[in-house]
Structures are given as structure tokens and as C-alpha cells.
Design a protein around this motif. Sequence first.
Motif, PDB file in Angstrom:
ATOM      1  N   ASN A 116       0.842  -1.299   0.047  1.00 12.07           N
ATOM      2  CA  ASN A 116      -0.144  -0.264  -0.018  1.00 12.07           C
ATOM      3  C   ASN A 116       0.758   1.098  -0.064  1.00 12.07           C
ATOM      4  OD1 ASN A 116      -3.097  -0.538   0.506  1.00 12.07           O
ATOM      5  ND2 ASN A 116      -2.060  -2.079   1.322  1.00 12.07           N
ATOM      6  N   ILE A 117       2.160   1.352   0.677  1.00 13.22           N
ATOM      7  CA  ILE A 117       2.768   2.243   0.476  1.00 13.22           C
ATOM      8  C   ILE A 117       3.324   2.480  -0.705  1.00 13.22           C
ATOM      9  CG2 ILE A 117       5.117   3.254   1.180  1.00 13.22           C
ATOM     10  CD1 ILE A 117       5.014   2.059   4.088  1.00 13.22           C
ATOM     11  N   SER A 118       3.710   1.440  -1.647  1.00 11.72           N
ATOM     12  CA  SER A 118       4.030   1.668  -3.064  1.00 11.72           C
ATOM     13  C   SER A 118       2.810   2.273  -4.027  1.00 11.72           C
ATOM     14  CB  SER A 118       4.393   0.268  -3.490  1.00 11.72           C
ATOM     15  OG  SER A 118       5.630  -0.230  -2.925  1.00 11.72           O
ATOM     16  N   ASN A 119       1.771   1.585  -3.396  1.00 13.57           N
ATOM     17  CA  ASN A 119       0.553   2.273  -4.086  1.00 13.57           C
ATOM     18  C   ASN A 119       0.094   3.703  -3.782  1.00 13.57           C
ATOM     19  OD1 ASN A 119       0.051  -0.399  -5.217  1.00 13.57           O
ATOM     20  ND2 ASN A 119      -1.449  -1.028  -3.578  1.00 13.57           N
ATOM     21  N   ALA A 121       2.352   5.880  -3.654  1.00 10.74           N
ATOM     22  CA  ALA A 121       3.289   6.689  -4.240  1.00 10.74           C
ATOM     23  C   ALA A 121       2.658   7.116  -6.131  1.00 10.74           C
ATOM     24  CB  ALA A 121       4.631   6.069  -4.564  1.00 10.74           C
ATOM     25  N   GLY A 122       1.707   6.372  -6.193  1.00 11.27           N
ATOM     26  CA  GLY A 122       1.474   6.542  -7.597  1.00 11.27           C
ATOM     27  C   GLY A 122      -0.070   7.150  -7.519  1.00 11.27           C
ATOM     28  N   ILE A 123      -0.769   7.594  -6.382  1.00  7.42           N
ATOM     29  CA  ILE A 123      -1.911   8.227  -6.387  1.00  7.42           C
ATOM     30  C   ILE A 123      -1.723   9.805  -6.989  1.00  7.42           C
ATOM     31  CG2 ILE A 123      -3.716   9.188  -4.824  1.00  7.42           C
ATOM     32  CD1 ILE A 123      -3.448   6.773  -3.062  1.00  7.42           C
ATOM     33  N   PRO A 124      -2.858  10.308  -7.733  1.00  6.77           N
ATOM     34  CA  PRO A 124      -2.813  11.608  -8.201  1.00  6.77           C
ATOM     35  C   PRO A 124      -2.653  12.731  -7.127  1.00  6.77           C
ATOM     36  CG  PRO A 124      -4.347  10.274  -9.321  1.00  6.77           C
ATOM     37  CD  PRO A 124      -3.915   9.376  -8.256  1.00  6.77           C
ATOM     38  N   SER A 125      -1.910  13.720  -7.220  1.00  5.46           N
ATOM     39  CA  SER A 125      -1.617  14.752  -6.329  1.00  5.46           C
ATOM     40  C   SER A 125      -2.872  15.530  -6.065  1.00  5.46           C
ATOM     41  CB  SER A 125      -0.548  15.633  -6.787  1.00  5.46           C
ATOM     42  OG  SER A 125      -0.921  16.449  -7.881  1.00  5.46           O
ATOM     43  N   ILE A 126      -3.956  15.531  -6.494  1.00  7.06           N
ATOM     44  CA  ILE A 126      -4.956  16.190  -6.402  1.00  7.06           C
ATOM     45  C   ILE A 126      -5.855  15.616  -5.263  1.00  7.06           C
ATOM     46  CG2 ILE A 126      -6.468  15.035  -7.996  1.00  7.06           C
ATOM     47  CD1 ILE A 126      -6.834  18.482  -7.123  1.00  7.06           C
ATOM     48  N   VAL A 127      -5.711  14.114  -5.098  1.00  8.35           N
ATOM     49  CA  VAL A 127      -6.063  13.321  -3.903  1.00  8.35           C
ATOM     50  C   VAL A 127      -5.767  13.727  -2.841  1.00  8.35           C
ATOM     51  CG1 VAL A 127      -6.586  11.227  -2.864  1.00  8.35           C
ATOM     52  CG2 VAL A 127      -6.796  11.502  -5.398  1.00  8.35           C
ATOM     53  N   TYR A 128      -4.421  14.036  -2.622  1.00  7.47           N
ATOM     54  CA  TYR A 128      -3.738  14.647  -1.544  1.00  7.47           C
ATOM     55  C   TYR A 128      -4.090  15.956  -1.085  1.00  7.47           C
ATOM     56  CZ  TYR A 128      -0.400  10.627  -1.456  1.00  7.47           C
ATOM     57  OH  TYR A 128       0.083   9.408  -1.676  1.00  7.47           O
ATOM     58  N   GLY A 129      -4.611  16.758  -2.130  1.00 11.35           N
ATOM     59  CA  GLY A 129      -5.006  18.135  -1.804  1.00 11.35           C
ATOM     60  C   GLY A 129      -6.405  18.051  -1.109  1.00 11.35           C
ATOM     61  N   ILE A 130      -7.294  17.134  -1.421  1.00 11.67           N
ATOM     62  CA  ILE A 130      -8.732  17.016  -0.993  1.00 11.67           C
ATOM     63  C   ILE A 130      -8.328  16.789   0.532  1.00 11.67           C
ATOM     64  CG2 ILE A 130     -10.714  15.660  -1.105  1.00 11.67           C
ATOM     65  CD1 ILE A 130     -10.542  15.590  -4.116  1.00 11.67           C
ATOM     66  N   LEU A 131      -7.418  15.481   0.564  1.00 15.34           N
ATOM     67  CA  LEU A 131      -7.236  15.131   1.968  1.00 15.34           C
ATOM     68  C   LEU A 131      -6.777  16.160   3.131  1.00 15.34           C
ATOM     69  CD1 LEU A 131      -6.986  12.491   3.900  1.00 15.34           C
ATOM     70  CD2 LEU A 131      -4.712  12.262   3.038  1.00 15.34           C
ATOM     71  N   GLY A 132      -5.879  16.811   2.314  1.00 12.55           N
ATOM     72  CA  GLY A 132      -5.377  18.222   3.344  1.00 12.55           C
ATOM     73  C   GLY A 132      -6.210  19.151   3.651  1.00 12.55           C
ATOM     74  N   LEU A 133      -6.922  19.271   2.692  1.00 14.11           N
ATOM     75  CA  LEU A 133      -8.260  20.271   2.896  1.00 14.11           C
ATOM     76  C   LEU A 133      -9.101  19.811   3.930  1.00 14.11           C
ATOM     77  CD1 LEU A 133      -9.944  23.044   2.027  1.00 14.11           C
ATOM     78  CD2 LEU A 133     -10.876  21.632   0.312  1.00 14.11           C
ATOM     79  N   THR A 134      -9.619  18.460   3.817  1.00 14.06           N
ATOM     80  CA  THR A 134     -10.291  18.053   4.945  1.00 14.06           C
ATOM     81  C   THR A 134      -9.608  17.957   6.327  1.00 14.06           C
ATOM     82  OG1 THR A 134     -11.333  16.613   3.252  1.00 14.06           O
ATOM     83  CG2 THR A 134     -11.720  16.026   5.613  1.00 14.06           C
ATOM     84  N   ILE A 135      -8.538  17.537   6.354  1.00 14.66           N
ATOM     85  CA  ILE A 135      -7.877  17.274   7.541  1.00 14.66           C
ATOM     86  C   ILE A 135      -7.291  18.508   8.153  1.00 14.66           C
ATOM     87  CG2 ILE A 135      -5.829  15.997   9.020  1.00 14.66           C
ATOM     88  CD1 ILE A 135      -6.434  13.603   6.847  1.00 14.66           C
ATOM     89  N   PHE A 136      -6.368  19.080   7.366  1.00 12.05           N
ATOM     90  CA  PHE A 136      -5.303  20.120   8.001  1.00 12.05           C
ATOM     91  C   PHE A 136      -6.099  21.447   8.127  1.00 12.05           C
ATOM     92  CE2 PHE A 136      -2.128  17.324   5.973  1.00 12.05           C
ATOM     93  CZ  PHE A 136      -1.998  16.623   7.213  1.00 12.05           C
ATOM     94  N   ILE A 161       9.470   9.058  -0.533  1.00 14.38           N
ATOM     95  CA  ILE A 161      10.642   8.772   0.420  1.00 14.38           C
ATOM     96  C   ILE A 161      11.010   7.494   0.939  1.00 14.38           C
ATOM     97  CG2 ILE A 161      11.850   9.655   2.377  1.00 14.38           C
ATOM     98  CD1 ILE A 161      10.690  12.484   1.855  1.00 14.38           C
ATOM     99  N   ILE A 162       9.877   7.142   1.543  1.00 14.24           N
ATOM    100  CA  ILE A 162       9.729   5.740   2.212  1.00 14.24           C
ATOM    101  C   ILE A 162      10.127   4.705   1.445  1.00 14.24           C
ATOM    102  CG2 ILE A 162       8.503   3.816   3.253  1.00 14.24           C
ATOM    103  CD1 ILE A 162       6.677   6.033   4.352  1.00 14.24           C
ATOM    104  N   VAL A 163       9.590   4.479  -0.179  1.00  8.08           N
ATOM    105  CA  VAL A 163      10.043   3.642  -1.210  1.00  8.08           C
ATOM    106  C   VAL A 163      11.672   3.536  -1.516  1.00  8.08           C
ATOM    107  CG1 VAL A 163       9.685   2.674  -3.390  1.00  8.08           C
ATOM    108  CG2 VAL A 163       7.827   3.375  -1.754  1.00  8.08           C
ATOM    109  N   SER A 164      12.072   5.159  -1.802  1.00 12.09           N
ATOM    110  CA  SER A 164      13.408   5.111  -2.221  1.00 12.09           C
ATOM    111  C   SER A 164      14.444   4.835  -1.156  1.00 12.09           C
ATOM    112  CB  SER A 164      13.567   6.558  -2.727  1.00 12.09           C
ATOM    113  OG  SER A 164      13.319   7.563  -1.497  1.00 12.09           O
TER     114      SER A 164
END
Length: 293
Positions: A116-119, A121-136, A161-164
Amino acid sequence: MDLKRNIVMNRYSRKKYRSNKIAHFLFAGVTFLSIAILFVIIGDLIRRGGAYIDWDFFTSFPSRFATKSGILPALLGSIWIITLTAVISVPIGVGAATFLEEYAKDSRLMRFIRINISNLAGIPSIVYGILGLTIFVRTLGLGRSILSGSLTMALLILPIIIVSAQEAIRTVPDELRQGSYALGATKLQTIRRIVLPGALPGILTGIILSVARALGESAPLLLVGAFSYVSSLPEGPMDSFIVLPIQIYSWTSKPSEDFRNVTAAAILVLIALMIIFNVIAIIIRSKRQNKFE
């Protein structure tokens, strides 16, 4: 019989040789075509924006007039975001990779976590934006601040960073660990003095390249509150901010041809920053690798 076999083998060898030659020229052609396209794009950017890059361009605020516009708030905002992102993500990422490779047992749960950590790394960045908006921004109440943007970007590059770091730790020969244990070192001492120094070139390369990727991202920051214009310079992690990619996006929406040229100048600055990050990664990797050897 031997003669017939030799004839067949010679035909097979010639066919394999031709196939290798064709593949060689094909891949070389694609590589040179990509480089040529890149040089054409950079050349067009230099032609359009080269004249706008001067000291005032780096020390001025954006303006309604293209000739007076600068990137100072965006440049400082990018520095704030990248610095905090690295401070947050690097210790967590390297620590998680060390645990997964050196301490975690090969169980079904650990395999599930690694996959799941490897997966991630391939998630679109917009998803992290939605997550950041909701949480932070909303749940934790950090608002549309530099800290919210940095935490969101840290989530974005953390899987990379974790995978590398995991891959770098795997490259350290197991004989070095066994030798350290044979001399009486503990596991923690072995990791601190043998494993991490040996894996450091790969870890640093992954960190710098992931931070360079974060430097060019705009979608997550748009969602967590990066502004298209700020009238003051950021002085702390709770201030509002703008970054270079969003400033570029803002200028491209203007109809004036002069603003397109200013946009080209800002793109050149962003490309230069990314090249600097990559050069630093290569230099650090080379020096640390030679020192370890």
C-alpha cells in the motif's frame, strides 16, 4: 549434423544481432527526439522570458503591469513550503523505511503495508489536496496557511521517500551487518553506523528528487488555500502564501502578450530550481558513495 547446427546458429545469431541493432537505434532515436523537443521548449522560453529575468524580477511583487511584475512572494512561499515539507517528511519517511526493512518481520500485515505504501506513491496529487483540505484546513483548524500546505505536500512525497529509502537500505550488503554484530555492536548501533551511512546516497537522492517534485506541484496547494496574489511576504508558518507554480498559472490566464513573456521567465526560474535540486542530488550521491567505498 554439426554443420547444419552451425548454419542454424549463425542464422539465429545474425537475426538476434539485427534485432539488437534495430532496438538500439529505435531507443536512441526516441531519446534524441525527447531531448530535441526539450531544447526547443527551453529555447522558446528563453526567447520569450530571458529579457525579463533581472534583479528586479526577483525582488518585486506581482503587478498589473507585466514589466513591473516580480516573483518575490512566490519565491519565498516556495522556499517556506519546501523547507517545512522536508523537515516534516524526511525524518518520518526515513524512520518508517528503517523500521520496515530492519525491524519489521515478514508477515502478511507487513507485506500489506509495503504494497500500500508503493500504491500511495502513484496516487494523483489532487487526492492529497482533498485530504489536506479535509484534515489540516478544516478538521484541525490550521486554515489556509503555509503549515497546511507543507503538511499536505509532506503526505504527497512521504510514500516516495519511504520507497526510495527502502530500496537504498536493501542495497547495503548483509555481510556488513553480520560483521558489525560479530564485533559486539547492537542492532541500533549497526543501523546508525553501518546501514544508514551505506544507504545514505540513495536516501539523499530520493529525498531531493521528491522535494523537487513537490516544488513543481500546484493542484494540492490550490485546494488547501494558496492564493493567486498576496500583498505581503510570509513571516511564519501560519501566514498566507503563494508558490511559483500558482503564480505561473495566474499569469497564464491574463490575455496580454507581455504577461506570457513574464510567465516564460517564471517558468525558467522554476526549471532552474529543479535542475539545481537534481545536480545537488547527483553531487551528494557521488561524494557519499565514494566516501563509503
